[in-house]
Design an enzyme around this catalytic site. Structure first.
Site, PDB file in Angstrom:
ATOM      1  N   ARG A 142     -10.548  -1.501  10.673  1.00 35.10           N
ATOM      2  CA  ARG A 142      -9.957  -0.230  11.087  1.00 35.10           C
ATOM      3  C   ARG A 142     -10.439   0.108  12.484  1.00 35.10           C
ATOM      4  NH1 ARG A 142      -9.770   3.706   5.820  1.00 35.10           N
ATOM      5  NH2 ARG A 142     -11.443   2.415   5.004  1.00 35.10           N
ATOM      6  N   ASP A 182       3.324  -0.804  12.650  1.00 38.02           N
ATOM      7  CA  ASP A 182       2.227   0.102  13.016  1.00 38.02           C
ATOM      8  C   ASP A 182       2.828   1.472  13.397  1.00 38.02           C
ATOM      9  OD1 ASP A 182      -0.856  -0.528  13.949  1.00 38.02           O
ATOM     10  OD2 ASP A 182       0.020   1.153  15.052  1.00 38.02           O
ATOM     11  N   TYR A 225       0.838  -1.207   0.000  1.00 39.51           N
ATOM     12  CA  TYR A 225       0.000   0.000   0.000  1.00 39.51           C
ATOM     13  C   TYR A 225       0.872   1.256   0.000  1.00 39.51           C
ATOM     14  CZ  TYR A 225      -3.829   3.101   1.550  1.00 39.51           C
ATOM     15  OH  TYR A 225      -4.761   4.110   1.662  1.00 39.51           O
ATOM     16  N   ASN A 269      -6.303   9.477   8.177  1.00 37.43           N
ATOM     17  CA  ASN A 269      -7.421   8.625   8.628  1.00 37.43           C
ATOM     18  C   ASN A 269      -8.769   9.369   8.629  1.00 37.43           C
ATOM     19  OD1 ASN A 269      -4.879   7.584   9.754  1.00 37.43           O
ATOM     20  ND2 ASN A 269      -6.177   6.009  10.674  1.00 37.43           N
ATOM     21  N   ASN A 275     -13.965  -1.046  14.162  1.00 35.93           N
ATOM     22  CA  ASN A 275     -13.796  -2.113  15.161  1.00 35.93           C
ATOM     23  C   ASN A 275     -14.343  -1.701  16.524  1.00 35.93           C
ATOM     24  OD1 ASN A 275     -12.564  -4.022  13.592  1.00 35.93           O
ATOM     25  ND2 ASN A 275     -10.675  -4.100  14.771  1.00 35.93           N
ATOM     26  N   PHE A 276     -13.888  -0.558  17.018  1.00 34.13           N
ATOM     27  CA  PHE A 276     -14.262  -0.144  18.370  1.00 34.13           C
ATOM     28  C   PHE A 276     -15.771   0.105  18.480  1.00 34.13           C
ATOM     29  CE2 PHE A 276      -9.896   1.727  19.910  1.00 34.13           C
ATOM     30  CZ  PHE A 276      -9.337   0.469  19.789  1.00 34.13           C
ATOM     31  N   GLN A 321       2.760   7.410  15.659  1.00 29.25           N
ATOM     32  CA  GLN A 321       1.954   8.623  15.712  1.00 29.25           C
ATOM     33  C   GLN A 321       1.709   9.138  14.304  1.00 29.25           C
ATOM     34  OE1 GLN A 321       4.237  11.316  18.150  1.00 29.25           O
ATOM     35  NE2 GLN A 321       5.841  11.521  16.616  1.00 29.25           N
ATOM     36  N   GLU A 337       4.153   1.787  -0.585  1.00 25.61           N
ATOM     37  CA  GLU A 337       5.014   1.988  -1.755  1.00 25.61           C
ATOM     38  C   GLU A 337       4.181   2.104  -3.031  1.00 25.61           C
ATOM     39  OE1 GLU A 337       7.860   2.942  -1.273  1.00 25.61           O
ATOM     40  OE2 GLU A 337       9.077   1.681   0.031  1.00 25.61           O
TER      41      GLU A 337
HETATM   42  P1  NAD Z   1     -12.705   1.678   0.224  1.00 25.55           P
HETATM   43  O1  NAD Z   1     -12.019   0.362   0.290  1.00 25.55           O
HETATM   44  O2  NAD Z   1     -14.016   1.826   0.921  1.00 25.55           O
HETATM   45  O3  NAD Z   1     -12.911   2.133  -1.271  1.00 25.55           O
HETATM   46  C1  NAD Z   1     -12.081   1.745  -2.329  1.00 25.55           C
HETATM   47  C2  NAD Z   1     -12.978   1.423  -3.519  1.00 25.55           C
HETATM   48  O4  NAD Z   1     -12.150   1.076  -4.630  1.00 25.55           O
HETATM   49  C3  NAD Z   1     -13.913   0.241  -3.267  1.00 25.55           C
HETATM   50  O5  NAD Z   1     -15.211   0.566  -3.691  1.00 25.55           O
HETATM   51  C4  NAD Z   1     -13.299  -0.880  -4.108  1.00 25.55           C
HETATM   52  O6  NAD Z   1     -14.253  -1.835  -4.507  1.00 25.55           O
HETATM   53  C5  NAD Z   1     -12.714  -0.074  -5.259  1.00 25.55           C
HETATM   54  N1  NAD Z   1     -11.632  -0.768  -5.960  1.00 25.55           N
HETATM   55  C6  NAD Z   1     -10.582  -1.448  -5.420  1.00 25.55           C
HETATM   56  N2  NAD Z   1      -9.819  -1.950  -6.383  1.00 25.55           N
HETATM   57  C7  NAD Z   1     -10.379  -1.578  -7.575  1.00 25.55           C
HETATM   58  C8  NAD Z   1     -10.052  -1.798  -8.929  1.00 25.55           C
HETATM   59  N3  NAD Z   1      -8.971  -2.515  -9.271  1.00 25.55           N
HETATM   60  N4  NAD Z   1     -10.857  -1.286  -9.875  1.00 25.55           N
HETATM   61  C9  NAD Z   1     -11.950  -0.567  -9.548  1.00 25.55           C
HETATM   62  N5  NAD Z   1     -12.326  -0.332  -8.276  1.00 25.55           N
HETATM   63  C10 NAD Z   1     -11.539  -0.828  -7.306  1.00 25.55           C
HETATM   64  O7  NAD Z   1     -11.674   2.763   0.757  1.00 25.55           O
HETATM   65  P2  NAD Z   1     -11.850   4.307   1.071  1.00 25.55           P
HETATM   66  O8  NAD Z   1     -11.635   4.480   2.510  1.00 25.55           O
HETATM   67  O9  NAD Z   1     -13.094   4.825   0.449  1.00 25.55           O
HETATM   68  O10 NAD Z   1     -10.581   4.892   0.309  1.00 25.55           O
HETATM   69  C11 NAD Z   1     -10.694   5.486  -0.969  1.00 25.55           C
HETATM   70  C12 NAD Z   1      -9.327   5.985  -1.404  1.00 25.55           C
HETATM   71  O11 NAD Z   1      -8.829   6.929  -0.455  1.00 25.55           O
HETATM   72  C13 NAD Z   1      -8.275   4.887  -1.501  1.00 25.55           C
HETATM   73  O12 NAD Z   1      -7.457   5.124  -2.616  1.00 25.55           O
HETATM   74  C14 NAD Z   1      -7.480   5.029  -0.229  1.00 25.55           C
HETATM   75  O13 NAD Z   1      -6.172   4.586  -0.380  1.00 25.55           O
HETATM   76  C15 NAD Z   1      -7.557   6.532   0.010  1.00 25.55           C
HETATM   77  N6  NAD Z   1      -7.391   6.860   1.430  1.00 25.55           N
HETATM   78  C16 NAD Z   1      -8.395   6.610   2.332  1.00 25.55           C
HETATM   79  C17 NAD Z   1      -8.203   6.899   3.677  1.00 25.55           C
HETATM   80  C18 NAD Z   1      -9.274   6.663   4.720  1.00 25.55           C
HETATM   81  O14 NAD Z   1      -9.035   6.924   5.905  1.00 25.55           O
HETATM   82  N7  NAD Z   1     -10.456   6.208   4.371  1.00 25.55           N
HETATM   83  C19 NAD Z   1      -6.982   7.427   4.109  1.00 25.55           C
HETATM   84  C20 NAD Z   1      -5.979   7.642   3.158  1.00 25.55           C
HETATM   85  C21 NAD Z   1      -6.211   7.366   1.818  1.00 25.55           C
HETATM   86  N1  UDP Z   2      -6.082  -0.568  16.398  1.00 18.22           N
HETATM   87  C1  UDP Z   2      -6.427  -1.056  17.633  1.00 18.22           C
HETATM   88  N2  UDP Z   2      -7.456  -1.950  17.716  1.00 18.22           N
HETATM   89  C2  UDP Z   2      -8.164  -2.356  16.632  1.00 18.22           C
HETATM   90  C3  UDP Z   2      -7.818  -1.835  15.348  1.00 18.22           C
HETATM   91  C4  UDP Z   2      -6.751  -0.945  15.269  1.00 18.22           C
HETATM   92  O1  UDP Z   2      -5.830  -0.719  18.659  1.00 18.22           O
HETATM   93  O2  UDP Z   2      -9.103  -3.169  16.798  1.00 18.22           O
HETATM   94  C5  UDP Z   2      -4.982   0.417  16.313  1.00 18.22           C
HETATM   95  C6  UDP Z   2      -3.905   0.064  15.263  1.00 18.22           C
HETATM   96  O3  UDP Z   2      -2.904  -0.756  15.832  1.00 18.22           O
HETATM   97  C7  UDP Z   2      -3.373   1.451  14.909  1.00 18.22           C
HETATM   98  C8  UDP Z   2      -4.596   2.363  15.054  1.00 18.22           C
HETATM   99  O4  UDP Z   2      -5.533   1.647  15.851  1.00 18.22           O
HETATM  100  O5  UDP Z   2      -2.387   1.860  15.834  1.00 18.22           O
HETATM  101  C9  UDP Z   2      -5.235   2.711  13.728  1.00 18.22           C
HETATM  102  O6  UDP Z   2      -5.398   1.527  12.989  1.00 18.22           O
HETATM  103  P1  UDP Z   2      -6.183   1.453  11.606  1.00 18.22           P
HETATM  104  O7  UDP Z   2      -6.092   0.046  11.138  1.00 18.22           O
HETATM  105  O8  UDP Z   2      -7.539   2.040  11.781  1.00 18.22           O
HETATM  106  O9  UDP Z   2      -5.421   2.415  10.600  1.00 18.22           O
HETATM  107  P2  UDP Z   2      -3.903   2.807  10.295  1.00 18.22           P
HETATM  108  O10 UDP Z   2      -3.838   4.245  10.683  1.00 18.22           O
HETATM  109  O11 UDP Z   2      -2.961   1.975  11.139  1.00 18.22           O
HETATM  110  O12 UDP Z   2      -3.759   2.556   8.854  1.00 18.22           O
END
Ligand code: NAD
Ligand code: UDP
Length: 313
Positions: free
Chosen positions: A188, A275, A147, A176, A192-193, A278, A149
């Site tokens: 996540r 993990d 993810y 996040n 989860n919580f 911060q 890289e």
């Molecule tokens: P998500 O998993 O809910 O959504 C990703 C979507 O992409 C899904 O609907 C999945 O079916 C689709 N998908 C996956 N592979 C695909 C492919 N090969 N072709 C077409 N569709 C495909 O995740 P999200 O939380 O909505 O994240 C959306 C974007 O934002 C991602 O690129 C993620 O890396 C980025 N992002 C999200 C967060 C967050 O906290 N939610 C944080 C940082 C970055």
């Molecule tokens: N975490 C936790 N309990 C859980 C799920 C996650 O303590 O049931 C912690 C995890 O180790 C990390 C933080 O919560 O330190 C955020 O994790 P998450 O998977 O939501 O996202 P990340 O920011 O690590 O991609």
């Protein structure tokens, strides 16, 4: 000239994508949602399916796509550690091949293209909070590397297409984010919580719970993405988007227990490999470039999120 802006949202049936599609349809755009339903679901966009300016296409962006659009939001990629580690090769593929395909499409139709990058490009950061100029501390061979890289390589591709083909690119580094439409089994911390609390099950705190994260409510994040897309050509980013309010994971567990009235106990489980200790965004640049800052604090964003998760009990 088209009356409505034609916008492609890849990953549009996912958590962030579904909110973005809804926002763009509301703004009067003609939205094409492309998704292979790897982690997304039709349930997230069921209210949009019959809308005349919303179209859903099942497609994997690792394969070429020929459509005519004005703007592309490239969100397709599983985002939670459980999902992206389930098939790590596919995760790298969607980030790299998927980005190449979408950049190729943008080049052919001269569309603006925005990449959903991530705070994970900073890895386990050695400076805090993280500004965009920080180059990160990423393990290239660990379980999170597909993810981290993959997303770093996607950023490289975006800036090479800019330099080589003069593409209008925008890169958002998303921290996040949480809210309704999150996948209930994404493992996540917020989902989860909340589910553990609502089910009266033990709250699984990984490590000592002193690691920190900052949590952005989904409506704030979507506003940031749309503002970034609407900037002038000279604005490319990368721009951090996230809520700088920083909480330890233990504090998050306590807040969720308080808001749900749960009587759950806290159980400790081992901290997953790599993990980050911060994570907190420096959002000065987003403020300067987009006039953006988050409006929804954790205590206001959690109640609607908890209500959403009640549907999964
Ligand atoms: P998500 O998993 O809910 O959504 C990703 C979507 O992409 C899904 O609907 C999945 O079916 C689709 N998908 C996956 N592979 C695909 C492919 N090969 N072709 C077409 N569709 C495909 O995740 P999200 O939380 O909505 O994240 C959306 C974007 O934002 C991602 O690129 C993620 O890396 C980025 N992002 C999200 C967060 C967050 O906290 N939610 C944080 C940082 C970055
Ligand atoms: N975490 C936790 N309990 C859980 C799920 C996650 O303590 O049931 C912690 C995890 O180790 C990390 C933080 O919560 O330190 C955020 O994790 P998450 O998977 O939501 O996202 P990340 O920011 O690590 O991609």
């Amino acid at each position: 000239m088209h009356l409505r802006k034609r916008i492609l949202v890849t990953g549009g049936a996912g958590f962030l994508g579904s909110h973005l599609c809804r926002r763009l349809v509301k703004d009067g755009c003609d939205v094409l949602c492309v998704d292979n339903f790897y982690t997304g679901t039709k349930r997230n966009i069921v209210d949009l399916i019959d809308h005349p300016y919303f179209e859903l296409m099942r497609h994997d962006i690792c394969f070429p796509l020929y459509v005519e659009v004005d703007e592309i939001y490239n969100l397709a990629c599983p985002a939670s550690p459980i999902h992206y580690q389930n098939d790590p090769v596919q995760t790298t593929k969607v980030n790299v091949h998927g980005a190449i395909n979408m950049l190729g499409l943008a080049k052919r139709v001269k569309a603006k293209i925005l990449q959903a990058s991530t705070s994970e490009v900073y890895g386990d950061p050695s400076i805090h909070p993280q500004p965009e100029s920080y180059r990160g501390n990423v393990n290239p061979i660990g379980p999170r590397s597909c993810y981290d890289e993959g997303k770093r390589c996607a950023e490289t591709l975006f800036f090479d297409y800019r330099r080589q083909h003069d593409l209008n690119v925008k890169v958002a580094r998303i921290f996040n984010t949480y809210g309704p439409a999150m996948h209930p089994n994404d493992g996540r911390v917020v989902s989860n919580f909340i589910l553990q609390a609502l089910r009266g099950r033990p709250i699984t705190l990984f490590g000592d719970g002193n690691q920190s994260r900052s949590f952005c409510y989904v409506s704030d994040l979507i506003e940031g993405l749309v503002r970034l897309m609407n900037t002038e050509d000279t604005v490319t980013g990368p721009v951090n988007l996230g809520n700088p309010g920083e909480f330890t994971i233990r504090a998050l567990a306590e807040t969720i227990m308080e808001l749900t009235g749960a009587g759950s106990e806290i159980v400790h489980e081992p901290l997953p490999e790599d993990d980050p200790r911060q994570r907190c965004p420096d959002i000065t640049l987003a403020g300067d470039l987009l006039g953006w800052q988050p409006a929804v604090p954790l205590k206001e964003g959690l109640p609607p999120t908890i209500e959403y998760f009640r549907n999964f009990l």
